[in-house]
Each structure stands twice: as structure tokens, then as C-alpha cells.
Motif scaffolding. Structure first.
Motif, PDB file in Angstrom:
ATOM      1  N   ARG A   1       8.540  -5.503  -1.537  1.00 57.76           N
ATOM      2  CA  ARG A   1       7.387  -6.273  -2.008  1.00 57.76           C
ATOM      3  C   ARG A   1       7.760  -7.333  -3.037  1.00 57.76           C
ATOM      4  N   GLN A   2       8.801  -7.094  -3.842  1.00 56.61           N
ATOM      5  CA  GLN A   2       9.155  -8.033  -4.905  1.00 56.61           C
ATOM      6  C   GLN A   2      10.665  -8.153  -5.021  1.00 56.61           C
ATOM      7  N   VAL A   3      11.124  -9.389  -5.190  1.00 52.38           N
ATOM      8  CA  VAL A   3      12.544  -9.668  -5.391  1.00 52.38           C
ATOM      9  C   VAL A   3      12.702 -10.647  -6.551  1.00 52.38           C
ATOM     10  N   THR A   4      13.905 -10.721  -7.065  1.00 53.35           N
ATOM     11  CA  THR A   4      14.223 -11.656  -8.136  1.00 53.35           C
ATOM     12  C   THR A   4      15.306 -12.603  -7.649  1.00 53.35           C
ATOM     13  N   VAL A   5      15.122 -13.890  -7.924  1.00 52.20           N
ATOM     14  CA  VAL A   5      16.118 -14.896  -7.562  1.00 52.20           C
ATOM     15  C   VAL A   5      16.565 -15.604  -8.835  1.00 52.20           C
ATOM     16  N   ILE A   6      17.872 -15.630  -9.055  1.00 53.92           N
ATOM     17  CA  ILE A   6      18.454 -16.258 -10.236  1.00 53.92           C
ATOM     18  C   ILE A   6      18.957 -17.642  -9.857  1.00 53.92           C
ATOM     19  N   THR A   7      18.465 -18.642 -10.585  1.00 56.03           N
ATOM     20  CA  THR A   7      18.851 -20.028 -10.306  1.00 56.03           C
ATOM     21  C   THR A   7      19.781 -20.592 -11.374  1.00 56.03           C
ATOM     22  N   GLY A   8      19.737 -20.032 -12.560  1.00 56.60           N
ATOM     23  CA  GLY A   8      20.419 -20.601 -13.718  1.00 56.60           C
ATOM     24  C   GLY A   8      19.408 -21.344 -14.566  1.00 56.60           C
ATOM     25  N   LYS A   9      19.790 -21.640 -15.792  1.00 58.88           N
ATOM     26  CA  LYS A   9      18.856 -22.199 -16.767  1.00 58.88           C
ATOM     27  C   LYS A   9      18.578 -23.689 -16.603  1.00 58.88           C
ATOM     28  N   SER A  10      19.394 -24.377 -15.832  1.00 60.76           N
ATOM     29  CA  SER A  10      19.182 -25.812 -15.633  1.00 60.76           C
ATOM     30  C   SER A  10      19.717 -26.212 -14.265  1.00 60.76           C
ATOM     31  N   GLY A  11      19.461 -27.430 -13.886  1.00 63.18           N
ATOM     32  CA  GLY A  11      19.997 -27.941 -12.637  1.00 63.18           C
ATOM     33  C   GLY A  11      18.980 -27.999 -11.523  1.00 63.18           C
ATOM     34  N   ALA A  12      19.447 -28.481 -10.394  1.00 63.05           N
ATOM     35  CA  ALA A  12      18.574 -28.727  -9.255  1.00 63.05           C
ATOM     36  C   ALA A  12      17.972 -27.450  -8.677  1.00 63.05           C
ATOM     37  N   LEU A  13      18.724 -26.359  -8.667  1.00 61.45           N
ATOM     38  CA  LEU A  13      18.201 -25.110  -8.109  1.00 61.45           C
ATOM     39  C   LEU A  13      16.951 -24.644  -8.846  1.00 61.45           C
ATOM     40  N   LEU A  14      16.954 -24.774 -10.144  1.00 66.99           N
ATOM     41  CA  LEU A  14      15.813 -24.370 -10.962  1.00 66.99           C
ATOM     42  C   LEU A  14      14.549 -25.107 -10.541  1.00 66.99           C
ATOM     43  N   HIS A  15      14.696 -26.360 -10.170  1.00 69.24           N
ATOM     44  CA  HIS A  15      13.549 -27.184  -9.801  1.00 69.24           C
ATOM     45  C   HIS A  15      13.186 -27.095  -8.316  1.00 69.24           C
ATOM     46  N   GLU A  16      14.172 -26.822  -7.480  1.00 69.08           N
ATOM     47  CA  GLU A  16      13.935 -26.770  -6.031  1.00 69.08           C
ATOM     48  C   GLU A  16      13.347 -25.446  -5.570  1.00 69.08           C
ATOM     49  N   LEU A  17      13.698 -24.349  -6.217  1.00 69.48           N
ATOM     50  CA  LEU A  17      13.274 -23.042  -5.728  1.00 69.48           C
ATOM     51  C   LEU A  17      11.760 -22.921  -5.541  1.00 69.48           C
ATOM     52  N   PRO A  18      10.924 -23.332  -6.483  1.00 68.29           N
ATOM     53  CA  PRO A  18       9.479 -23.217  -6.259  1.00 68.29           C
ATOM     54  C   PRO A  18       8.997 -23.999  -5.027  1.00 68.29           C
ATOM     55  N   ARG A  19       9.587 -25.141  -4.795  1.00 67.36           N
ATOM     56  CA  ARG A  19       9.221 -25.941  -3.617  1.00 67.36           C
ATOM     57  C   ARG A  19       9.624 -25.216  -2.338  1.00 67.36           C
ATOM     58  N   TRP A  20      10.816 -24.644  -2.331  1.00 72.33           N
ATOM     59  CA  TRP A  20      11.268 -23.901  -1.159  1.00 72.33           C
ATOM     60  C   TRP A  20      10.343 -22.710  -0.884  1.00 72.33           C
ATOM     61  N   CYS A  21       9.917 -22.048  -1.952  1.00 74.60           N
ATOM     62  CA  CYS A  21       9.064 -20.874  -1.799  1.00 74.60           C
ATOM     63  C   CYS A  21       7.751 -21.216  -1.104  1.00 74.60           C
ATOM     64  N   THR A  22       7.212 -22.392  -1.373  1.00 73.66           N
ATOM     65  CA  THR A  22       5.954 -22.772  -0.737  1.00 73.66           C
ATOM     66  C   THR A  22       6.124 -23.033   0.763  1.00 73.66           C
ATOM     67  N   SER A  23       7.350 -23.286   1.187  1.00 74.02           N
ATOM     68  CA  SER A  23       7.581 -23.568   2.606  1.00 74.02           C
ATOM     69  C   SER A  23       7.940 -22.324   3.416  1.00 74.02           C
ATOM     70  N   LEU A  24       8.159 -21.209   2.751  1.00 72.59           N
ATOM     71  CA  LEU A  24       8.533 -19.983   3.461  1.00 72.59           C
ATOM     72  C   LEU A  24       7.304 -19.096   3.653  1.00 72.59           C
ATOM     73  N   THR A  25       6.973 -18.797   4.892  1.00 74.29           N
ATOM     74  CA  THR A  25       5.736 -18.074   5.193  1.00 74.29           C
ATOM     75  C   THR A  25       5.756 -16.613   4.746  1.00 74.29           C
ATOM     76  N   ASP A  26       6.922 -16.030   4.506  1.00 74.82           N
ATOM     77  CA  ASP A  26       7.017 -14.634   4.074  1.00 74.82           C
ATOM     78  C   ASP A  26       6.769 -14.455   2.581  1.00 74.82           C
ATOM     79  N   ILE A  27       6.619 -15.562   1.842  1.00 78.20           N
ATOM     80  CA  ILE A  27       6.442 -15.486   0.390  1.00 78.20           C
ATOM     81  C   ILE A  27       4.968 -15.647   0.041  1.00 78.20           C
ATOM     82  N   LYS A  28       4.474 -14.679  -0.722  1.00 81.84           N
ATOM     83  CA  LYS A  28       3.091 -14.720  -1.193  1.00 81.84           C
ATOM     84  C   LYS A  28       2.981 -15.521  -2.485  1.00 81.84           C
TER      85      LYS A  28
END
Length: 79
Positions: A37-64
Motif C-alpha cells: 500500500r505504501q512505499v518510499t522513494v529517495i530522490t536526494g535533497k536537490s537536483g532534477a529527480l527531486l522535481h521530476e518525481l511528483p510529475r512522474w507520479c501523476t502519470s502512473l495509474t498505480d499511484i494514488k
């Protein structure tokens, strides 16, 4: 016989954006199929991953939902 329980934490440090996106898709799919039901994803404190992950999450249908857990990590709730 022991059953395999996948880790509920994914660390994307050191990956390119393309690699990280692919890893996230596979990780989410694996956990959704396993009934997690719940997972944790570590992106790091700065950089592109930190900013891209929320956008990616909205495009994945398995994520609530996807919310910042700490600086550099996200808590993701799966459907």
C-alpha cells in the motif's frame, strides 16, 4: 518455503532521469502487484529527480498519491 518480500524503499541516487523513471515504473508495478500500500522513494535533497518525481507520479495509474516525506524523499500510496 520463504516468500520474497520486496523492499518498500527505492533509492534513485546516482541514476540518470531516464534510468530513475524506468526504475520507478518497475518498482511501483512490482509493489502494486504484491499488494503493497505504501512505499518510499529517495530522490536526494536537490537536483532534477527531486522535481521530476511528483510529475512522474501523476502519470502512473498505480499511484494514488505522492507526498514529500522528508527533504529528499517521497511517500507514495499505491492503489
Amino acid at each position: 518455503m520463504r516468500t520474497y518480500t520486496p523492499s518498500t524503499q527505492l533509492d534513485l541516487h546516482g541514476l540518470t532521469l531516464q534510468q530513475a523513471h524506468e526504475q520507478l515504473r518497475e518498482f511501483v508495478s512490482q509493489h502494486q502487484q504484491a499488494g503493497t500500500r505504501q512505499v518510499t522513494v529517495i530522490t536526494g535533497k536537490s537536483g532534477a529527480l527531486l522535481h521530476e518525481l511528483p510529475r512522474w507520479c501523476t502519470s502512473l495509474t498505480d499511484i494514488k498519491s505522492c507526498q514529500a516525506a522528508t527533504v529528499g524523499s517521497y511517500s507514495i500510496i499505491l492503489k
